[in-house]
Write a protein that holds these residues in place. Structure first.
Motif, short mmCIF file in Angstrom:
data_model
loop_
_atom_site.label_atom_id
_atom_site.label_comp_id
_atom_site.label_asym_id
_atom_site.label_seq_id
_atom_site.Cartn_x
_atom_site.Cartn_y
_atom_site.Cartn_z
N VAL A 50 -0.20 -2.92 0.70
CA VAL A 50 -1.37 -2.21 0.16
C VAL A 50 -1.47 -0.79 0.73
CG1 VAL A 50 -2.64 -4.32 -0.31
CG2 VAL A 50 -2.96 -3.18 1.88
N TYR A 51 -1.06 -0.60 1.99
CA TYR A 51 -1.20 0.71 2.60
C TYR A 51 -0.08 1.67 2.22
CZ TYR A 51 -5.30 -0.31 5.41
OH TYR A 51 -6.58 -0.59 5.80
N THR A 52 0.97 1.17 1.59
CA THR A 52 2.02 2.06 1.08
C THR A 52 1.87 2.31 -0.41
OG1 THR A 52 3.49 0.13 0.81
CG2 THR A 52 3.72 1.43 2.84
N GLU A 54 -0.13 3.84 -3.85
CA GLU A 54 -0.70 5.16 -4.17
C GLU A 54 -2.19 5.23 -3.89
OE1 GLU A 54 0.28 6.00 -8.19
OE2 GLU A 54 2.45 6.11 -7.84
N LYS A 55 -2.81 4.07 -3.72
CA LYS A 55 -4.26 4.01 -3.49
C LYS A 55 -4.59 3.91 -2.00
CE LYS A 55 -4.16 3.28 -7.99
NZ LYS A 55 -4.46 4.35 -8.97
N SER A 56 -3.62 4.18 -1.14
CA SER A 56 -3.77 3.90 0.29
C SER A 56 -4.91 4.68 0.94
CB SER A 56 -2.46 4.20 1.03
OG SER A 56 -2.09 5.56 0.85
N ASN A 57 -5.33 5.80 0.34
CA ASN A 57 -6.39 6.60 0.96
C ASN A 57 -7.75 5.91 0.94
OD1 ASN A 57 -6.26 6.94 -1.86
ND2 ASN A 57 -7.48 8.81 -1.76
N ILE A 58 -7.93 4.97 0.02
CA ILE A 58 -9.22 4.27 -0.05
C ILE A 58 -9.07 2.76 0.13
CG2 ILE A 58 -10.30 6.02 -1.52
CD1 ILE A 58 -9.79 4.12 -3.90
N ILE A 59 -7.84 2.30 0.35
CA ILE A 59 -7.60 0.86 0.36
C ILE A 59 -8.32 0.15 1.50
CG2 ILE A 59 -5.55 0.60 1.85
CD1 ILE A 59 -5.92 -0.75 -1.75
N ASN A 178 -4.72 -4.98 -15.06
CA ASN A 178 -3.69 -3.95 -14.96
C ASN A 178 -2.96 -4.11 -13.63
OD1 ASN A 178 -2.25 -1.50 -14.57
ND2 ASN A 178 -3.67 -0.43 -15.95
N PRO A 179 -1.62 -4.15 -13.64
CA PRO A 179 -0.86 -4.29 -12.38
C PRO A 179 -1.20 -3.22 -11.34
CG PRO A 179 0.59 -4.62 -14.26
CD PRO A 179 -0.73 -4.15 -14.82
N GLU A 180 -1.72 -2.08 -11.79
CA GLU A 180 -2.08 -1.02 -10.85
C GLU A 180 -3.26 -1.42 -9.98
OE1 GLU A 180 -2.73 2.62 -12.89
OE2 GLU A 180 -0.66 2.82 -13.59
N LEU A 181 -4.00 -2.45 -10.39
CA LEU A 181 -5.13 -2.93 -9.60
C LEU A 181 -4.70 -3.90 -8.51
CD1 LEU A 181 -7.74 -3.56 -12.44
CD2 LEU A 181 -7.59 -1.59 -10.91
N GLN A 182 -3.42 -4.29 -8.51
CA GLN A 182 -2.90 -5.27 -7.56
C GLN A 182 -3.21 -4.91 -6.10
OE1 GLN A 182 -1.65 -8.15 -8.05
NE2 GLN A 182 0.04 -8.65 -6.68
N ILE A 188 -8.48 -6.94 -0.68
CA ILE A 188 -9.64 -7.82 -0.51
C ILE A 188 -9.23 -9.15 0.11
CG2 ILE A 188 -11.37 -9.17 -1.77
CD1 ILE A 188 -11.56 -6.81 -3.75
N VAL A 189 -8.14 -9.74 -0.43
CA VAL A 189 -7.67 -11.01 0.11
C VAL A 189 -7.16 -10.82 1.53
CG1 VAL A 189 -6.00 -12.88 -0.16
CG2 VAL A 189 -7.10 -11.90 -2.17
#
Length: 240
Positions: A50-52, A54-59, A178-182, A188-189
């Motif tokens: 999750v931290y690698t 593209e959403k890592s800035n808010i993950i 959408n797979p981008e939400l993965q 969360i999990v």
């Protein structure tokens, strides 16, 4: 195959709980072993993924949301996931709140599996290892009542079926996202896994003495997860 593993993990845990549920020490040991496995999967597999992204800035916000969500669910389950189930016997029933908490917990864990193509992925095995001790406690609670106690008015096998199908139902829903939400769902999990495993591992020992059995089980769980991590990494590399 993934759905089958999820269901079988619950059935196996319930079976063990039905026949060995009076051995509380066994349930605790299974929880500790799974916690060592779970926290390692979380740190070695889930968080790096999750931290690698593209959403890592808010993950990180979603990881924290997972922790908070699990805290809310535990207000319903009263720590059932940690082996704290004796106080649920007060009225000889399985509270609706407990059933709802367990279902939501398992359902959310299943959502990231919607885009999972690899059978025996570390994340899937983390859920499987996590399901067994929880199902053990559930089976012990449902089947091992004291003589003279009334049976739960809730259909026992319906409760088991509902819990067994919770993660597969979450997986089914995950197929429509959408797979981008993965990364968000995984984060969360990951927060849920982190909270549960850390609570189990770091629960205070009696008189704060060193519990070598607990330490050994945690190390065993960590070792099993690390072996899976190495095997998984090797599979990915060879696949390229």
């Amino acid at each position: 195959m993934i759905v089958l593993l999820l269901i079988l993990s619950v059935i196996a845990g319930v079976f063990l709980g039905k026949h060995f549920g009076k051995k509380e020490k066994l349930a605790k040991n299974l929880l500790i072993l799974s916690a060592g496995f779970l926290i390692t999967i979380c740190l070695n597999e889930v968080f790096p993924q999750v931290y690698t992204s593209e959403k890592s800035n808010i993950i990180g916000i979603f990881v924290i949301l997972g922790v908070l969500l699990q805290m809310i669910l535990e207000a319903l389950t009263k720590g059932f996931e940690h082996g704290h189930f004796h106080h649920h016997n007060d009225h000889n029933i399985l509270p609706v709140a407990l059933m709802a908490g367990l279902f939501v917990h398992a359902f959310i864990e299943g959502i990231p599996l919607g885009n999972e193509k690899e059978v025996l992925s570390p994340y899937l095995l983390g859920i499987v290892f996590h399901n067994i001790p929880i199902s053990f406690i559930l089976g012990a609670f449902l089947f091992n009542r004291k003589e003279g106690e009334k049976r739960s008015p809730y259909p026992t096998y319906m409760i088991i079926a509902l819990f067994a199908l919770a993660s597969p139902m979450g997986m089914l829903l995950g197929n429509y996202f959408n797979p981008e939400l993965q990364p968000y769902f995984l984060a969360i999990v990951g927060g849920i896994f982190l909270h549960i495993s850390s609570v189990i591992i770091f629960e205070s020992n009696k008189n704060h003495n060193i519990d070598w059995t607990k330490i050994g089980l945690v190390i065993l769980g960590i070792s099993l997860a690390l072996i899976m991590h190495l095997f998984h990494s090797h599979s990915v590399i060879s696949g390229h």
